[in-house]
Design an enzyme around this catalytic site. Structure first.
Site, PDB file in Angstrom:
ATOM      1  N   ARG A 160       0.923  -1.188   0.027  1.00  0.00           N
ATOM      2  CA  ARG A 160      -0.010   0.056  -0.015  1.00  0.00           C
ATOM      3  C   ARG A 160       0.874   1.284  -0.017  1.00  0.00           C
ATOM      4  O   ARG A 160       0.591   2.366  -0.652  1.00  0.00           O
ATOM      5  CB  ARG A 160      -1.076   0.051   1.128  1.00  0.00           C
ATOM      6  CG  ARG A 160      -1.929  -1.208   1.066  1.00  0.00           C
ATOM      7  CD  ARG A 160      -2.801  -1.181   2.112  1.00  0.00           C
ATOM      8  NE  ARG A 160      -4.067  -1.897   1.702  1.00  0.00           N
ATOM      9  CZ  ARG A 160      -5.220  -2.245   2.454  1.00  0.00           C
ATOM     10  NH1 ARG A 160      -5.061  -1.800   3.835  1.00  0.00           N
ATOM     11  NH2 ARG A 160      -6.189  -3.045   2.072  1.00  0.00           N
ATOM     12  N   LYS A 215     -18.744 -16.414   2.967  1.00  0.00           N
ATOM     13  CA  LYS A 215     -20.220 -16.360   2.853  1.00  0.00           C
ATOM     14  C   LYS A 215     -20.845 -15.746   1.701  1.00  0.00           C
ATOM     15  O   LYS A 215     -20.381 -14.941   1.045  1.00  0.00           O
ATOM     16  CB  LYS A 215     -20.329 -15.084   4.190  1.00  0.00           C
ATOM     17  CG  LYS A 215     -20.076 -15.571   5.514  1.00  0.00           C
ATOM     18  CD  LYS A 215     -20.471 -14.694   6.392  1.00  0.00           C
ATOM     19  CE  LYS A 215     -20.682 -15.177   7.988  1.00  0.00           C
ATOM     20  NZ  LYS A 215     -20.686 -13.944   8.907  1.00  0.00           N
ATOM     21  N   GLY A 262      -8.684  -7.721  -0.934  1.00  0.00           N
ATOM     22  CA  GLY A 262      -8.914  -8.492   0.308  1.00  0.00           C
ATOM     23  C   GLY A 262      -8.138  -9.878   0.172  1.00  0.00           C
ATOM     24  O   GLY A 262      -6.922  -9.652  -0.445  1.00  0.00           O
ATOM     25  N   GLY A 279     -13.722  -4.188  -0.193  1.00  0.00           N
ATOM     26  CA  GLY A 279     -14.986  -3.832   0.229  1.00  0.00           C
ATOM     27  C   GLY A 279     -15.583  -2.594  -1.023  1.00  0.00           C
ATOM     28  O   GLY A 279     -16.544  -2.619  -1.263  1.00  0.00           O
TER      29      GLY A 279
END
Length: 399
Positions: A39, A201, A357, A380
């Site tokens: 990053r 999920k 992610g 996200g």
């Protein structure tokens, strides 16, 4: 990408102080040393453009999730050495992001100099999107630059609210490339277009999966979420991950895919284990035939071949979420096989976008980060952008 949003190329920073929202939320080890500076590296082009124009850069970021004000383990001072090394120059550090000392340090910055402010989240006002707090931050600079795509889906003080206090507000190179690359898989992608969805999920991915059904030719489902599909089809899944409240939804999704002509590809075999541990007893089971007392933790060898076959024929690939518990060596083969297929397809001319992610972590872990088209820094944020939501951090940059 909204053409009305300006980027750093549309401005000269000569004699100006740029207040830059970067994403320096980097991992630190127990000795508070940076373990992955991806990053930091990603923010360099924007910082260097400001400096080479003859401007000064004031950098602000969050790090981790401090609960009650300042905590040393979340201090951004721990990354100064790595930032200096990456930039190849000295970096000043303000022990607070607002207040007198930050003001004095910002005011004294000369062209070509860099100042890093302390963790924004040491103030509750940051996540609350407090306008007074945003105004104090804004007073430090002349131009606002948002280069933190990873937090663009949050309406925080430094990512969205702050922009109203600037007449000149632009996005940095990282934000620009994130939006442009996302638009490549959203706009008019080259076909066949394959989306690979993994992770634990289904509930986290419902909106994106539904939207993708209108866009893709193939939808590959792996990871923990695949066991809910197996169960919905009448299979046994032992102690594998299950979202019992999503069984009907999964059947509807399969119907929808069929009616839209989307090829929905599910695992045909699975690597099973007696426990969630690297060294537990392991075995193989066919889809929907996992015995009691066992859990599925990775896709099996037949599934790896099946998935690779489709990926290799694709011209556009979006990958979000691992195929198994890739952090454990015993269960990383499925994710690795998918990564290798994506790399091979990219070499054959496909455009591949890895969706932040865990998928980004996996691709980098296996050393393939530079062999795919684009690795997103925002899990996200990318998902919300692809779901068709307006990202507050992007909307705030509009004139």
């Amino acid at each position: 990408m909204n053409p009305r949003i300006k980027n750093v190329d549309n401005l000269s920073f000569e004699g100006k102080k740029a207040l830059v929202r970067v994403d320096f939320n980097v991992p630190l080890d127990e000795n508070l040393k940076v373990t992955d500076d991806t990053r930091i590296q990603a923010a360099l082009p924007t910082i260097k453009k400001i400096l080479s124009d003859g401007g000064a850069a004031i950098l602000m970021s969050h790090l981790g999730r401090p609960k009650n004000g300042p905590e040393d383990k979340f201090s951004l001072r721990h990354i100064v050495v790595d930032l200096e090394k990456a930039l190849g120059q000295a970096v000043k550090f303000a022990p607070d992001c607002i207040g007198e000392e930050a003001k004095v340090l910002a005011a004294g910055l000369k062209p070509g100099e860099v100042l890093l402010l302390e963790n924004l989240r040491f103030y509750k006002e940051e996540e609350k999107g407090d306008a007074e707090f945003a105004k104090k931050l804004a007073s430090l600079g002349d131009i606002y630059v948002n280069d933190a795509f990873g937090t663009a889906h949050r309406a925080h003080a430094s990512t969205a609210v702050i922009a109203q206090f600037f007449t000149e507000k632009v996005c940095g190179y990282l934000m620009l490339s994130e939006l442009e690359n996302a638009d490549k898989v959203l706009g008019n992608p080259e076909r066949p277009y394959t989306a690979i969805m993994g992770g634990a999920k289904i509930s986290d991915k419902i909106l994106i999966i539904e939207r993708l059904l209108d866009k893709v030719d193939n939808l590959i489902i792996g990871g923990g979420m695949s066991y809910t599909f197996a169960k919905a089809q009448g299979g046994t899944i032992g102690d594998s991950l299950l979202e019992a409240d999503k069984l009907d939804f999964v059947l509807e999704l399969m119907e929808k895919a069929k009616s839209k002509g989307v090829n929905l590809i599910l695992p045909v075999d699975t690597v099973i284990s007696k426990a969630f541990a690297n060294d537990a007893e392991q075995g193989l089971a066919n889809k929907g035939e996992i015995p009691d007392g066992w859990m599925g933790l990775d896709i099996g060898p037949k599934t790896r071949e099946l998935f690779a076959e489709t990926i290799l024929k694709s011209k556009t690939i979006l990958w979000n979420g691992p195929m198994g518990v890739f952090e454990m060596e015993s269960f990383d083969k499925g994710t690795k096989a998918v990564a290798e297929a994506v790399v091979a397809a990219t070499k054959n001319g496909a455009f591949s976008l890895i969706g932040g992610g865990d998928s980004a972590a996996a691709v980098n872990k296996f050393g393939y980060g530079d062999q795919v088209s684009f690795v997103s820094t925002g899990g996200g944020a990318l998902l919300e952008y692809m779901e068709g939501k307006e990202l507050p951090g992007v909307a705030a940059l509009r004139p």
